[in-house]
Scaffold this motif. Structure first.
Motif, PDB file in Angstrom:
ATOM      1  N   ASN A  61       0.841  -1.197   0.000  1.00 18.23           N
ATOM      2  CA  ASN A  61       0.000   0.000   0.000  1.00 18.23           C
ATOM      3  C   ASN A  61       0.877   1.247   0.000  1.00 18.23           C
ATOM      4  O   ASN A  61       1.778   1.377   0.832  1.00 18.23           O
ATOM      5  N   SER A  65      -2.044   8.448  -2.713  1.00 18.39           N
ATOM      6  CA  SER A  65      -3.139   7.748  -3.390  1.00 18.39           C
ATOM      7  C   SER A  65      -2.958   7.653  -4.896  1.00 18.39           C
ATOM      8  O   SER A  65      -3.549   6.791  -5.538  1.00 18.39           O
ATOM      9  N   ASP A  66      -2.135   8.500  -5.490  1.00 17.25           N
ATOM     10  CA  ASP A  66      -1.970   8.455  -6.944  1.00 17.25           C
ATOM     11  C   ASP A  66      -0.635   7.859  -7.390  1.00 17.25           C
ATOM     12  O   ASP A  66      -0.337   7.805  -8.582  1.00 17.25           O
ATOM     13  N   THR A  67       0.181   7.375  -6.463  1.00 18.13           N
ATOM     14  CA  THR A  67       1.493   6.823  -6.811  1.00 18.13           C
ATOM     15  C   THR A  67       1.374   5.608  -7.715  1.00 18.13           C
ATOM     16  O   THR A  67       2.050   5.517  -8.740  1.00 18.13           O
ATOM     17  N   SER A 100      -6.046   2.409  -7.526  1.00 16.01           N
ATOM     18  CA  SER A 100      -6.138   2.375  -6.064  1.00 16.01           C
ATOM     19  C   SER A 100      -4.773   2.713  -5.465  1.00 16.01           C
ATOM     20  O   SER A 100      -3.821   2.978  -6.193  1.00 16.01           O
ATOM     21  N   ASP A 101      -4.686   2.679  -4.140  1.00 16.38           N
ATOM     22  CA  ASP A 101      -3.412   3.000  -3.492  1.00 16.38           C
ATOM     23  C   ASP A 101      -2.578   1.756  -3.188  1.00 16.38           C
ATOM     24  O   ASP A 101      -1.603   1.837  -2.458  1.00 16.38           O
TER      25      ASP A 101
END
Length: 123
Positions: A61, A65-67, A100-101
């Motif tokens: 994880n 959030s956009d990595t 997703s993250d």
């Protein structure tokens, strides 16, 4: 007396080996085909191991959030390389853009390598 000395020597040897192993795996990274580092341990907020039909999978994880979306969008249909220290443990092909993250990494790594990978991230 010899037995005690031998036992102590073996114990020091094992402790020394354990320290070398841990020092070698203090970082994980994902790199592109050119060796450019895309993400490192510090980009993750946690990881876990899943076993599915005898296959070991790592779910990681991201903090951002956009990595995952940025990395997978830029490297769609390309191989990326997963490293535990300086040892390559997987080279999956990015098959889809992930929004997703979290990512799931499948590879030919052993369960021990997956556990070490997860341990480094979860430190």
């Amino acid at each position: 007396m010899r037995l005690i000395v031998s036992a102590l020597a073996a114990m020091f040897l094992l402790v020394g080996c354990q320290q070398d192993i841990n020092n070698g795996y203090s970082e994980v990274s994902i790199q592109d085909q050119d060796g450019q580092v895309l993400v490192t341990s510090s980009d993750f907020k946690g990881a876990s191991i899943d076993e599915n039909q005898g296959r070991v999978l790592v779910t990681a994880n991201f903090k951002g959030s956009d990595t995952a979306e940025e990395v997978t969008e830029q490297h769609l249909n390309e191989k990326i390389y997963v490293y535990l220290g300086d040892k390559e443990i997987a080279s999956p092909t990015v098959q889809t853009v992930i929004t997703s993250d979290s990512i799931q990494i499948a590879g030919d790594f052993t369960k021990e390598e997956a556990e070490q990978f997860v341990d480094v991230i979860n430190q």
